[in-house]
Write a protein that holds these residues in place. Structure first.
Motif, PDB file in Angstrom:
ATOM      1  N   GLY A 196       0.877  -1.325   0.168  1.00  0.00           N
ATOM      2  CA  GLY A 196      -0.113  -0.093   0.005  1.00  0.00           C
ATOM      3  C   GLY A 196       0.793   0.920  -0.062  1.00  0.00           C
ATOM      4  O   GLY A 196       0.109   2.113  -0.819  1.00  0.00           O
ATOM      5  N   THR A 197       1.900   1.212   0.209  1.00  0.00           N
ATOM      6  CA  THR A 197       2.985   2.518  -0.014  1.00  0.00           C
ATOM      7  C   THR A 197       2.958   3.004  -1.274  1.00  0.00           C
ATOM      8  O   THR A 197       3.042   1.881  -1.992  1.00  0.00           O
ATOM      9  N   GLU A 198       3.364   3.997  -1.932  1.00  0.00           N
ATOM     10  CA  GLU A 198       3.586   4.358  -2.492  1.00  0.00           C
ATOM     11  C   GLU A 198       4.829   3.885  -3.853  1.00  0.00           C
ATOM     12  O   GLU A 198       6.173   4.566  -2.846  1.00  0.00           O
ATOM     13  N   LEU A 199       4.987   4.263  -4.606  1.00  0.00           N
ATOM     14  CA  LEU A 199       5.797   4.249  -5.915  1.00  0.00           C
ATOM     15  C   LEU A 199       5.950   5.179  -7.498  1.00  0.00           C
ATOM     16  O   LEU A 199       4.183   5.141  -7.178  1.00  0.00           O
ATOM     17  N   ASP A 200       6.993   5.055  -7.522  1.00  0.00           N
ATOM     18  CA  ASP A 200       7.192   5.708  -8.895  1.00  0.00           C
ATOM     19  C   ASP A 200       7.032   4.800  -9.753  1.00  0.00           C
ATOM     20  O   ASP A 200       8.061   4.097  -9.978  1.00  0.00           O
ATOM     21  N   TYR A 201       5.412   4.898 -10.809  1.00  0.00           N
ATOM     22  CA  TYR A 201       5.929   4.544 -12.030  1.00  0.00           C
ATOM     23  C   TYR A 201       5.937   4.684 -13.329  1.00  0.00           C
ATOM     24  O   TYR A 201       4.893   4.980 -13.864  1.00  0.00           O
ATOM     25  N   TYR A 202       7.161   4.149 -13.970  1.00  0.00           N
ATOM     26  CA  TYR A 202       7.598   4.754 -15.522  1.00  0.00           C
ATOM     27  C   TYR A 202       6.975   3.853 -16.803  1.00  0.00           C
ATOM     28  O   TYR A 202       7.807   2.695 -15.950  1.00  0.00           O
ATOM     29  N   HIS A 203       5.737   3.792 -16.813  1.00  0.00           N
ATOM     30  CA  HIS A 203       6.016   2.386 -18.441  1.00  0.00           C
ATOM     31  C   HIS A 203       6.931   3.582 -19.413  1.00  0.00           C
ATOM     32  O   HIS A 203       5.960   4.445 -20.657  1.00  0.00           O
ATOM     33  N   GLY A 204       7.633   2.949 -19.978  1.00  0.00           N
ATOM     34  CA  GLY A 204       8.749   3.678 -20.707  1.00  0.00           C
ATOM     35  C   GLY A 204       9.691   3.172 -20.997  1.00  0.00           C
ATOM     36  O   GLY A 204       9.952   1.376 -21.451  1.00  0.00           O
ATOM     37  N   VAL A 205      10.863   3.650 -21.972  1.00  0.00           N
ATOM     38  CA  VAL A 205      12.018   2.511 -22.864  1.00  0.00           C
ATOM     39  C   VAL A 205      12.802   3.442 -21.948  1.00  0.00           C
ATOM     40  O   VAL A 205      13.451   4.613 -21.234  1.00  0.00           O
ATOM     41  N   VAL A 206      14.000   2.455 -21.994  1.00  0.00           N
ATOM     42  CA  VAL A 206      15.645   3.223 -20.987  1.00  0.00           C
ATOM     43  C   VAL A 206      16.645   3.569 -22.884  1.00  0.00           C
ATOM     44  O   VAL A 206      16.338   2.662 -24.072  1.00  0.00           O
ATOM     45  N   THR A 207      17.174   4.875 -22.439  1.00  0.00           N
ATOM     46  CA  THR A 207      17.331   5.780 -24.030  1.00  0.00           C
ATOM     47  C   THR A 207      18.377   6.689 -23.673  1.00  0.00           C
ATOM     48  O   THR A 207      18.614   6.736 -22.259  1.00  0.00           O
ATOM     49  N   HIS A 208      18.852   6.969 -24.795  1.00  0.00           N
ATOM     50  CA  HIS A 208      20.329   8.112 -24.765  1.00  0.00           C
ATOM     51  C   HIS A 208      19.560   9.390 -25.463  1.00  0.00           C
ATOM     52  O   HIS A 208      20.136  10.645 -25.843  1.00  0.00           O
ATOM     53  N   ALA A 209      18.442   9.618 -25.705  1.00  0.00           N
ATOM     54  CA  ALA A 209      17.867  10.353 -26.843  1.00  0.00           C
ATOM     55  C   ALA A 209      17.042  11.129 -26.443  1.00  0.00           C
ATOM     56  O   ALA A 209      16.949  11.211 -24.788  1.00  0.00           O
ATOM     57  N   ALA A 210      16.454  11.849 -27.076  1.00  0.00           N
ATOM     58  CA  ALA A 210      16.208  13.460 -26.179  1.00  0.00           C
ATOM     59  C   ALA A 210      14.775  13.601 -25.817  1.00  0.00           C
ATOM     60  O   ALA A 210      14.188  12.728 -25.975  1.00  0.00           O
ATOM     61  N   VAL A 211      13.914  14.442 -24.750  1.00  0.00           N
ATOM     62  CA  VAL A 211      13.260  13.976 -24.769  1.00  0.00           C
ATOM     63  C   VAL A 211      11.745  14.524 -24.673  1.00  0.00           C
ATOM     64  O   VAL A 211      12.345  15.927 -24.742  1.00  0.00           O
ATOM     65  N   PRO A 212      10.663  14.033 -24.726  1.00  0.00           N
ATOM     66  CA  PRO A 212       9.718  14.918 -25.801  1.00  0.00           C
ATOM     67  C   PRO A 212       9.354  15.434 -24.469  1.00  0.00           C
ATOM     68  O   PRO A 212       8.866  15.556 -24.153  1.00  0.00           O
ATOM     69  N   GLU A 213       8.799  16.768 -24.703  1.00  0.00           N
ATOM     70  CA  GLU A 213       7.936  17.935 -24.534  1.00  0.00           C
ATOM     71  C   GLU A 213       6.767  17.216 -23.182  1.00  0.00           C
ATOM     72  O   GLU A 213       6.201  17.484 -21.906  1.00  0.00           O
ATOM     73  N   ASP A 214       6.281  16.157 -24.344  1.00  0.00           N
ATOM     74  CA  ASP A 214       5.162  15.566 -23.475  1.00  0.00           C
ATOM     75  C   ASP A 214       5.263  14.369 -22.797  1.00  0.00           C
ATOM     76  O   ASP A 214       3.916  13.567 -22.254  1.00  0.00           O
ATOM     77  N   MET A 215       6.134  13.733 -22.428  1.00  0.00           N
ATOM     78  CA  MET A 215       6.634  12.397 -21.749  1.00  0.00           C
ATOM     79  C   MET A 215       7.758  13.173 -20.984  1.00  0.00           C
ATOM     80  O   MET A 215       8.019  14.257 -20.419  1.00  0.00           O
TER      81      MET A 215
END
Length: 288
Positions: A196-215
């Motif tokens: 029940g304690t909280e965590l940050d969950y990311y659904h994404g990819v591992v990358t060196h690419a630039a980060v899009p503004e909406d991500m």
């Protein structure tokens, strides 16, 4: 390792009526505070703080029934700043207040003292490799979700369903290194690892690419990673993999966990009943 853990457990028993520092327990076990908390939780099945609380209330319950000290003296002896705080904690564990327990001689709950021992089964082996990675980013979508130890996590499932296919494809195209493709990343977990304690969950990819503004993005420093492979029923096999890493692999190998995100790469069967998985855990080598 198990001998050192049991020495730490003995230290807990000797200090139930005194201040207990996790740093002291970690020093006895010859590991970091971070790794000690996580290893204890995996081995014991409950967070370290909860075990200590329940042991204190178990011993305090015996003193309440004995009647040799006032209830306030018992409360202060086991770290409670007031009789009211002690009564609330006592009732939460034992189902009855300390005053009533003393008057009627009520039956109380007990948290047994724990010790750890090795059971050699030899029925299975664990596939793993150790990888050095430079700094990278996790890029995708992020949500704050509760921790679920068994079964599907409804909050994560709902979060993933809400990501449209066009966005998922844009995220997938950013993948440019191991682990490749869409991954599940857990970060910023509570030290207790309690349900029940909280965590940050990311659904994404591992990358060196630039980060899009909406991500969303998480920058991960370079370091050593232990990578574990597993196949089996979904999601049980994935959750058991994490458990086995901490209860079997760490006690048997010269590594300990270090702060950082956990990365899970999963490939599901067509009916989503089976999964092949890679679990990436940040580690550091310990002295042999």
């Amino acid at each position: 390792m198990l001998e050192r853990l049991n020495q730490a457990m003995e230290h807990i028993e000797c200090h139930l009526d005194r201040r207990l520092e996790v740093s002291d327990l970690a020093r006895i076990a010859v590991t970091s505070e971070y790794h000690f908390r996580r290893l204890f939780s995996a081995l014991a099945g409950i967070p370290l703080s909860e075990y200590i609380r329940r042991r204190r209330l178990t011993v305090a319950g015996a003193e309440v029934l004995a009647g040799e000290r006032t209830l306030l003296e018992v409360a202060v002896r086991y770290g409670y700043t007031s009789g009211e705080a002690f009564a609330r904690a006592f009732r939460a564990m034992h189902g009855v207040g300390p005053g009533e327990a003393r008057r009627v001689g009520a039956s109380l709950q007990s948290q047994p003292r724990m010790s750890f021992r090795l059971i050699v089964e030899g029925s299975s082996s664990m596939r793993y490799r150790v990888v050095e990675k430079e700094e990278f980013r996790v890029v995708g979508r992020k949500a704050r979700v509760p921790l679920v130890h068994e079964g599907m996590n409804p909050a994560i499932a709902a979060f993933i369903r809400a990501i449209d296919q066009e966005t998922l494809e844009r995220i997938r195209r950013l993948s440019d290194q191991e682990p490749d493709g869409i991954v599940s990343v857990s970060d910023n977990l509570d030290d207790s690892r309690a349900e029940g304690t909280e965590l940050d969950y990311y659904h994404g990819v591992v990358t060196h690419a630039a980060v899009p503004e909406d991500m969303d993005a998480l920058t991960v420093p370079g370091g050593t990673w232990a990578v574990f492979e597993s196949s089996g029923p979904f999601p049980q096999a994935l959750q058991y993999l994490w458990r086995d890493v901490f209860t079997q692999w760490f006690p048997s190998n010269p590594y300990r966990s270090r702060p950082g995100p956990e990365i899970l790469r999963t490939r599901l069967s067509q009916d989503a009943s089976q999964a092949d998985a890679e679990l990436w855990i940040p580690v550091e080598r310990t002295a042999v």
